[in-house]
Design a protein around this motif. Structure first.
Motif, PDB file in Angstrom:
ATOM      1  N   THR A   4      -6.973  -4.171  19.393  1.00  0.00           N
ATOM      2  CA  THR A   4      -5.851  -4.480  18.449  1.00  0.00           C
ATOM      3  C   THR A   4      -5.653  -5.846  18.228  1.00  0.00           C
ATOM      4  OG1 THR A   4      -4.913  -2.237  19.205  1.00  0.00           O
ATOM      5  CG2 THR A   4      -3.449  -3.845  17.988  1.00  0.00           C
ATOM      6  N   VAL A   5      -5.957  -6.650  19.343  1.00  0.00           N
ATOM      7  CA  VAL A   5      -5.451  -8.018  19.147  1.00  0.00           C
ATOM      8  C   VAL A   5      -6.525  -8.737  18.522  1.00  0.00           C
ATOM      9  CG1 VAL A   5      -5.539 -10.266  20.627  1.00  0.00           C
ATOM     10  CG2 VAL A   5      -4.279  -8.164  21.604  1.00  0.00           C
ATOM     11  N   VAL A   6      -7.882  -8.088  18.653  1.00  0.00           N
ATOM     12  CA  VAL A   6      -9.128  -8.784  17.915  1.00  0.00           C
ATOM     13  C   VAL A   6      -8.768  -8.626  16.328  1.00  0.00           C
ATOM     14  CG1 VAL A   6     -11.405  -8.485  17.341  1.00  0.00           C
ATOM     15  CG2 VAL A   6     -10.681  -8.376  19.662  1.00  0.00           C
ATOM     16  N   ALA A   7      -8.326  -7.344  16.408  1.00  0.00           N
ATOM     17  CA  ALA A   7      -7.791  -6.949  14.633  1.00  0.00           C
ATOM     18  C   ALA A   7      -6.720  -7.885  14.182  1.00  0.00           C
ATOM     19  CB  ALA A   7      -7.544  -5.443  14.620  1.00  0.00           C
ATOM     20  N   TYR A   8      -5.663  -8.174  14.885  1.00  0.00           N
ATOM     21  CA  TYR A   8      -4.612  -9.357  14.587  1.00  0.00           C
ATOM     22  C   TYR A   8      -5.307 -10.627  14.477  1.00  0.00           C
ATOM     23  CZ  TYR A   8      -1.242  -5.763  16.153  1.00  0.00           C
ATOM     24  OH  TYR A   8      -0.224  -4.817  16.266  1.00  0.00           O
ATOM     25  N   LEU A  68       1.931  -8.125   9.901  1.00  0.00           N
ATOM     26  CA  LEU A  68       1.090  -8.072  11.337  1.00  0.00           C
ATOM     27  C   LEU A  68       1.167  -7.029  11.815  1.00  0.00           C
ATOM     28  CD1 LEU A  68      -0.845  -9.644  12.912  1.00  0.00           C
ATOM     29  CD2 LEU A  68       0.869 -10.715  14.139  1.00  0.00           C
ATOM     30  N   SER A  69       2.395  -6.649  12.419  1.00  0.00           N
ATOM     31  CA  SER A  69       2.504  -5.614  13.337  1.00  0.00           C
ATOM     32  C   SER A  69       2.085  -4.145  12.946  1.00  0.00           C
ATOM     33  CB  SER A  69       3.863  -5.443  13.840  1.00  0.00           C
ATOM     34  OG  SER A  69       4.740  -5.075  12.808  1.00  0.00           O
ATOM     35  N   ASP A  70       1.374  -3.250  13.931  1.00  0.00           N
ATOM     36  CA  ASP A  70       1.078  -2.163  13.665  1.00  0.00           C
ATOM     37  C   ASP A  70       1.628  -1.198  14.690  1.00  0.00           C
ATOM     38  OD1 ASP A  70      -0.238   0.069  12.081  1.00  0.00           O
ATOM     39  OD2 ASP A  70      -2.338  -0.805  12.440  1.00  0.00           O
ATOM     40  N   ASP A  71       1.891  -0.013  14.321  1.00  0.00           N
ATOM     41  CA  ASP A  71       2.220   1.137  15.260  1.00  0.00           C
ATOM     42  C   ASP A  71       0.961   1.695  16.241  1.00  0.00           C
ATOM     43  OD1 ASP A  71       4.774   0.419  14.720  1.00  0.00           O
ATOM     44  OD2 ASP A  71       5.234   1.957  13.575  1.00  0.00           O
ATOM     45  N   GLU A  72      -0.026   1.694  15.535  1.00  0.00           N
ATOM     46  CA  GLU A  72      -1.127   2.358  16.178  1.00  0.00           C
ATOM     47  C   GLU A  72      -2.115   1.361  16.793  1.00  0.00           C
ATOM     48  OE1 GLU A  72      -3.638   4.496  13.161  1.00  0.00           O
ATOM     49  OE2 GLU A  72      -1.798   4.748  12.295  1.00  0.00           O
ATOM     50  N   THR A  73      -2.535   1.855  17.955  1.00  0.00           N
ATOM     51  CA  THR A  73      -3.473   1.256  18.935  1.00  0.00           C
ATOM     52  C   THR A  73      -5.213   1.497  18.306  1.00  0.00           C
ATOM     53  OG1 THR A  73      -1.924   1.261  20.600  1.00  0.00           O
ATOM     54  CG2 THR A  73      -4.291   0.981  21.317  1.00  0.00           C
ATOM     55  N   ILE A  74      -5.608   0.375  18.334  1.00  0.00           N
ATOM     56  CA  ILE A  74      -7.027   0.634  17.646  1.00  0.00           C
ATOM     57  C   ILE A  74      -7.841   0.780  18.866  1.00  0.00           C
ATOM     58  CG2 ILE A  74      -8.880  -0.868  16.357  1.00  0.00           C
ATOM     59  CD1 ILE A  74      -6.950  -2.261  14.937  1.00  0.00           C
ATOM     60  N   PHE A  81     -12.063  -2.023  11.533  1.00  0.00           N
ATOM     61  CA  PHE A  81     -12.251  -2.107   9.992  1.00  0.00           C
ATOM     62  C   PHE A  81     -11.364  -1.351   9.113  1.00  0.00           C
ATOM     63  CE2 PHE A  81     -16.583  -3.368  11.777  1.00  0.00           C
ATOM     64  CZ  PHE A  81     -16.936  -4.418  11.175  1.00  0.00           C
ATOM     65  N   GLU A  82     -10.865  -0.189   9.526  1.00  0.00           N
ATOM     66  CA  GLU A  82      -9.955   0.408   8.746  1.00  0.00           C
ATOM     67  C   GLU A  82      -8.721  -0.104   8.579  1.00  0.00           C
ATOM     68  OE1 GLU A  82      -9.891   4.365  10.515  1.00  0.00           O
ATOM     69  OE2 GLU A  82     -11.852   4.813   9.709  1.00  0.00           O
ATOM     70  N   ALA A  83      -8.090  -0.914   9.732  1.00  0.00           N
ATOM     71  CA  ALA A  83      -6.970  -1.669   9.902  1.00  0.00           C
ATOM     72  C   ALA A  83      -7.073  -2.769   8.998  1.00  0.00           C
ATOM     73  CB  ALA A  83      -6.724  -1.844  11.216  1.00  0.00           C
ATOM     74  N   LEU A  84      -8.192  -3.419   9.201  1.00  0.00           N
ATOM     75  CA  LEU A  84      -8.332  -4.974   8.373  1.00  0.00           C
ATOM     76  C   LEU A  84      -8.476  -4.468   6.854  1.00  0.00           C
ATOM     77  CD1 LEU A  84     -10.492  -6.611  10.771  1.00  0.00           C
ATOM     78  CD2 LEU A  84      -8.373  -7.247  10.140  1.00  0.00           C
ATOM     79  N   SER A  85      -9.011  -3.373   6.262  1.00  0.00           N
ATOM     80  CA  SER A  85      -9.272  -3.260   5.071  1.00  0.00           C
ATOM     81  C   SER A  85      -7.924  -2.876   4.580  1.00  0.00           C
ATOM     82  CB  SER A  85     -10.333  -2.139   4.963  1.00  0.00           C
ATOM     83  OG  SER A  85      -9.814  -1.016   5.367  1.00  0.00           O
ATOM     84  N   THR A  86      -6.962  -2.045   5.132  1.00  0.00           N
ATOM     85  CA  THR A  86      -5.818  -1.891   4.682  1.00  0.00           C
ATOM     86  C   THR A  86      -4.986  -3.182   4.477  1.00  0.00           C
ATOM     87  OG1 THR A  86      -5.892   0.268   5.700  1.00  0.00           O
ATOM     88  CG2 THR A  86      -3.794  -0.415   4.855  1.00  0.00           C
TER      89      THR A  86
END
Length: 135
Positions: A4-8, A68-74, A81-86
């Motif tokens: 999740t931190v990597v995605a952020y 930036l924040s997201d409730d889901e844990t990656i 990829f899905e979180a980043l694309s959205t």
């Protein structure tokens, strides 16, 4: 490191990079348009251009930070990829809407100025004629 931190981190780097690139592109190419809208007043065009860029940064970077924040844990690479694309897709849409709104407003100002210039007669009036009485 948590995925999740990597995605952020990736999201922030790409979003900030895109915002800077779009702002510079709009600033560089929009200056000519602003000079036309402001009837060739270069100093005023530069000042308005700078104010638009600052506002663009504030709105877009504020949106990037709020989104930036997201409730889901990656949990896996696919999730990154899905979180980043959205997230990046929404940021790109916001950047596009901001750009279109700026162009729309400036075009309205430009049209109003063109209409005002057309209302001025090409030569000053030579005199006036008294109205004739109707029979």
């Amino acid at each position: 490191m948590d995925r999740t931190v990597v995605a952020y981190v990736i999201y922030l780097l790409v979003s900030i990079g895109l915002t800077i690139w779009v702002a510079r592109t709009l600033s560089r190419n929009g200056r000519i348009f602003l000079a036309d809208v402001l009837h060739g007043n270069e100093k005023l065009a530069d000042a308005v251009n700078h104010l638009l860029v600052v506002g663009f940064y504030l709105v877009n970077l504020g949106f990037v930070a709020l989104y930036l924040s997201d409730d889901e844990t990656i949990t896996d690479t696919r999730g990154i990829f899905e979180a980043l694309s959205t997230k990046l897709g929404v940021v790109l849409l916001v950047l596009g809407v901001m750009h279109l709104a700026n162009v729309y407003v400036l075009n309205r100002i430009r049209r109003r100025g063109a209409m005002e210039r057309e209302q001025v007669p090409p030569v000053p009036p030579q005199g006036w004629v008294a109205p004739q009485a109707q029979a």
